[in-house]
Design a protein around this motif. Sequence first.
Motif: not given
Length: 235
Positions: A53-54, A57, A114, A139, A142-143, A145
């Motif tokens: 997981v970034e 971000k 996340a 977010i 965007e990712l 999920y």
Amino acid sequence: MKLKILIVILAIFQFVYVSADIHFVKFRQKMVEKQIKARGVKNKRVLEALLKVERHKFVPKKYKNYSYEDYPLPIGYGQTISQPYIVALMTELIEPSPHDRVLEIGTGSGYQAAILAELCKEVYTVEIIPELANQAEKIFKELGYKNIKVRIGDGFYGWEEYSPFDGIIVTCAPEYIPEPLIKQLKEGGRMVIPVGDYFQELVLVRKVKGKIKKKKIIPVRFVPMKGDIERIKKD
Ligand code: SAH
């Protein structure tokens, strides 16, 4: 001439490296080794999720370069994203498994949710500050999920509609454990929650044969739980 070409090539390399966030991969590896494994977190799936997981971000732009450091960071509205080790420890304590449905109280940046989404089937997360809830939801989209549901509301009441939960993670500190959260924990379920005022203890709660078992883990410092807990005294 040759030197000039070499400099240009190096500059291109550096540009690609930084703009593609490749350097953050190394930061994450270091974070997992030095802050998390070194302090005793062993669960392989949890460590993998932290590598994946970034975190940068989920952090405001101005703190991006500090995303993998060993401390919490401000996320606006007087709130913080927890220190990576604390996220790892709490996640390990609820023993997440791929078919679990889990509840988080205090979405904040969305990072903890996340991490849970990588490890569990469904994540339900409640946040009292609408702006933070909306930003986190953006977010997650965007990712990509698809297994996280966000609700704006007072986490004191949990999320009854989707209860009972296999695991509950509370990331803001109440002075006592809210009764609705105990009710919404499944038989055999695990809840991890910071309890206290200024001095808080991370408490692991298990529901075994309808009874509650509590274990103190370590002293911690979370932002306080707001909302009805401030008015409702424990009976
Ligand atoms: N888990 C978060 C850390 C959030 S900090 C992360 O990974 O970034 C704690 C959060 O709890 C804050 O965003 C705060 O607004 C929220 N909070 C405080 N009281 C709450 C309540 N009663 N219900 C839901 N969220 C609450």
